[in-house]
Design a protein around this motif. Structure first.
Motif, short mmCIF file in Angstrom:
data_model
loop_
_atom_site.label_atom_id
_atom_site.label_comp_id
_atom_site.label_asym_id
_atom_site.label_seq_id
_atom_site.Cartn_x
_atom_site.Cartn_y
_atom_site.Cartn_z
N VAL A 142 0.83 -1.21 0.00
CA VAL A 142 0.00 0.00 0.00
C VAL A 142 0.87 1.26 0.00
N LYS A 145 2.08 2.12 -3.47
CA LYS A 145 1.06 2.69 -4.36
C LYS A 145 0.71 4.13 -3.98
N ASN A 153 -1.16 7.13 -10.14
CA ASN A 153 -2.07 6.57 -9.13
C ASN A 153 -3.43 7.28 -9.08
N PHE A 156 -6.81 5.23 -8.64
CA PHE A 156 -7.14 4.42 -7.48
C PHE A 156 -6.78 5.04 -6.13
N ILE A 157 -6.07 6.17 -6.12
CA ILE A 157 -5.57 6.72 -4.87
C ILE A 157 -6.70 7.06 -3.89
N ASP A 159 -9.68 5.69 -3.67
CA ASP A 159 -10.26 4.45 -3.15
C ASP A 159 -9.36 3.83 -2.08
N ILE A 160 -8.04 3.85 -2.32
CA ILE A 160 -7.13 3.28 -1.33
C ILE A 160 -7.22 4.06 -0.01
N TYR A 175 -6.66 -1.54 -4.30
CA TYR A 175 -5.80 -1.50 -5.49
C TYR A 175 -5.89 -2.79 -6.28
N TYR A 178 -8.85 -2.64 -8.41
CA TYR A 178 -8.59 -1.76 -9.56
C TYR A 178 -7.82 -2.52 -10.64
N LEU A 179 -6.79 -3.26 -10.24
CA LEU A 179 -6.02 -4.05 -11.20
C LEU A 179 -6.91 -5.08 -11.90
N TYR A 197 -5.96 -11.00 -4.96
CA TYR A 197 -7.30 -10.44 -5.11
C TYR A 197 -8.36 -11.45 -4.65
#
Length: 203
Positions: A142, A145, A153, A156-157, A159-160, A175, A178-179, A197
């Motif tokens: 984390v 990222k 980023n 997704f930043i 959301d993280i 993340y 997202y991937l 995941y």
């Protein structure tokens, strides 16, 4: 020490301070951008570790060493891994940059004499995570990222950061999701990322 690594450090003087030596190594190979990123990741990892009661020193060391494999150019990574005995997955053949975590783990062990399996594991899987990841693995994953360049980023930043209000695991999953959602757009979707995941999705 493997000859691949001994040749890389022949001109360097090591102080015994991991933070200093890691940055000097990166700068010796004109990787100042990676050095700056590593400083930021180490600080972020310390913050996350302190926030959830994890080992801050482990997090900092992993942060400084996680990208040292970047001194080996992508065009040379497969050949280097063959010499080092590192297994190469199909996705890594397609995108050799994905090998830098495995290379960094071995460099941390052989050049920096890191023995702590928690640090070595976190370094190895910091790009992709993996199934049954430890808290140390997820903290570095984390932190890495969060400290990417904003151009990389932006998707997704938010959301993280929101998920981190729940837990580091939730931040990691944000993340990974997202991937997964964007896997068709990737040159290669690493199997470790998919396994991580599915693992966290089930939890």
């Amino acid at each position: 020490m493997n000859e691949v690594f001994s040749n890389l450090i022949v001109k360097l003087h090591f102080t015994g301070k991991i933070e200093t030596d890691a940055i000097n190594l990166l700068q010796e190979y004109d990787c100042g951008n990676i050095a700056d990123h590593s400083r930021k990741v180490a600080a972020e990892a310390r913050r996350l570790a302190g926030r959830c009661g994890a080992n801050e020193q482990q997090a900092v060391i992993a942060g400084y060493l996680h990208d040292i494999g970047g001194i080996i150019p992508d065009a040379e990574k497969i050949a280097a891994c063959n010499k080092l005995g590192i297994d190469i997955l199909a996705a890594e053949h397609l995108v050799p940059a994905l090998l830098h975590g495995k290379i960094s783990r071995l460099m941390a062990a052989e050049i920096f004499n890191i023995k702590d399996p928690a640090i070595l594991s976190a370094i190895e899987c910091h790009s992709t995570l993996k199934a049954n990841a430890t808290l140390a693995d997820m903290i570095l994953f984390v932190a890495d990222k969060l400290q990417w360049d904003p151009a990389h980023n932006a998707g997704f930043i938010t959301d993280i950061k929101a998920a981190l209000e729940v837990s580091v695991a939730a931040g990691a999953f944000a993340y990974l999701r997202y991937l997964y959602d964007n896997r068709q757009q990737l040159k290669a979707y690493h199997p470790w990322a998919f396994e991580a995941y599915r693992d966290l999705q089930g939890k």
